[in-house]
Design a protein around this motif. Structure first.
Motif, PDB file in Angstrom:
ATOM      1  N   MET A   4       2.528   1.630  -3.353  1.00  0.00           N
ATOM      2  CA  MET A   4       1.546   2.101  -4.333  1.00  0.00           C
ATOM      3  C   MET A   4       1.298   3.597  -4.147  1.00  0.00           C
ATOM      4  O   MET A   4       1.244   4.352  -5.115  1.00  0.00           O
ATOM      5  CB  MET A   4       0.242   1.315  -4.170  1.00  0.00           C
ATOM      6  CG  MET A   4      -0.885   1.692  -5.117  1.00  0.00           C
ATOM      7  SD  MET A   4      -1.944   3.107  -4.646  1.00  0.00           S
ATOM      8  CE  MET A   4      -2.520   2.668  -3.034  1.00  0.00           C
ATOM      9  N   LEU A  45       0.835  -1.200   0.000  1.00  0.00           N
ATOM     10  CA  LEU A  45       0.000   0.000   0.000  1.00  0.00           C
ATOM     11  C   LEU A  45       0.872   1.253   0.000  1.00  0.00           C
ATOM     12  O   LEU A  45       0.635   2.183  -0.776  1.00  0.00           O
ATOM     13  CB  LEU A  45      -0.931   0.001   1.216  1.00  0.00           C
ATOM     14  CG  LEU A  45      -1.636   1.324   1.546  1.00  0.00           C
ATOM     15  CD1 LEU A  45      -2.551   1.749   0.400  1.00  0.00           C
ATOM     16  CD2 LEU A  45      -2.401   1.197   2.850  1.00  0.00           C
ATOM     17  N   TRP A  94      -8.108   0.235  -3.733  1.00  0.00           N
ATOM     18  CA  TRP A  94      -7.160  -0.216  -2.716  1.00  0.00           C
ATOM     19  C   TRP A  94      -7.820  -0.243  -1.344  1.00  0.00           C
ATOM     20  O   TRP A  94      -7.528  -1.112  -0.531  1.00  0.00           O
ATOM     21  CB  TRP A  94      -5.899   0.658  -2.705  1.00  0.00           C
ATOM     22  CG  TRP A  94      -4.807   0.040  -3.526  1.00  0.00           C
ATOM     23  CD1 TRP A  94      -4.636   0.173  -4.877  1.00  0.00           C
ATOM     24  CD2 TRP A  94      -3.785  -0.827  -3.068  1.00  0.00           C
ATOM     25  NE1 TRP A  94      -3.558  -0.571  -5.276  1.00  0.00           N
ATOM     26  CE2 TRP A  94      -3.015  -1.192  -4.182  1.00  0.00           C
ATOM     27  CE3 TRP A  94      -3.448  -1.341  -1.829  1.00  0.00           C
ATOM     28  CZ2 TRP A  94      -1.919  -2.042  -4.094  1.00  0.00           C
ATOM     29  CZ3 TRP A  94      -2.348  -2.182  -1.732  1.00  0.00           C
ATOM     30  CH2 TRP A  94      -1.607  -2.528  -2.858  1.00  0.00           C
TER      31      TRP A  94
END
Length: 192
Positions: free
Chosen positions: A159, A156, A183
């Motif tokens: 990203m 995460l 997400w």
């Protein structure tokens, strides 16, 4: 009524704060090449000598500025009380899409070409990375004793950094919002 003057120690603290905030603004706006001690001092409204009193070298000034940003970011993140994981994902992505990330990125690029800066920034980034990961785990309510959860949290953050990089060249808000929404769903499903 007379003018109230701050004690010398308080004036010094205020000047240092203004220099740090100005360094971040300069780095975000002008990059490493355009951000000299003189430019930062002018932004802060202080003399170059005052700037050098607080930060003897350019590297001292900018690494202190990024450390200041990291501390401010940690404080802000620690104060967040997201309503669910989707909101936590949004808050974490916001870290990487604003001027603070832009300033840090310029410093990273400069550090890759400036040996005297490289070690300092690498050490600082490792500390910031650990702190950001710790806060992300807390915000997401993640249990890292479960296999794969640590990697999901790190994925995460990776990203989010990638979205921040994409945002440097173009306003990527519309696509980013869709990605962040997905997400949020994925993280909630994996951690739920």
């Amino acid at each position: 009524m007379g003018v109230v003057t701050l004690p010398k120690q308080d004036r010094s603290r205020v000047t240092r704060q203004r220099l740090l905030e100005s360094a971040v603004a300069c780095l975000a706006a002008h990059g490493w090449a355009g951000s000299t001690v003189s430019v930062v001092a002018e932004y802060a409204g202080v003399s170059r000598g005052a700037a050098q009193h607080h930060f003897p070298t350019r590297e001292d000034l900018f690494t202190a500025a990024v450390e200041y940003v990291a501390e401010e970011r940690s404080t802000a993140l620690g104060a967040l009380r997201p309503q669910g994981r989707a909101e936590a994902v949004e808050a974490l992505v916001d870290l990487y899409t604003g001027p603070l990330f832009r300033a840090a990125l310029h410093l990273w690029v400069a550090a890759s070409n400036e040996p005297q800066l490289g070690g300092r920034v690498t050490e600082l980034e490792a500390r910031v990375g650990r702190e950001t990961h710790r806060i992300a785990v807390e915000l997401l309510g993640a249990d890292e004793s479960v296999p794969g959860v640590r990697e999901v949290v790190q994925g995460l953050l990776d990203m989010a950094r990638g979205l921040g990089l994409a945002n440097l060249l173009t306003d990527d808000r519309v696509r980013r919002e869709r990605v962040v929404c997905e997400w949020g769903v994925l993280v909630d499903r994996v951690l739920g």
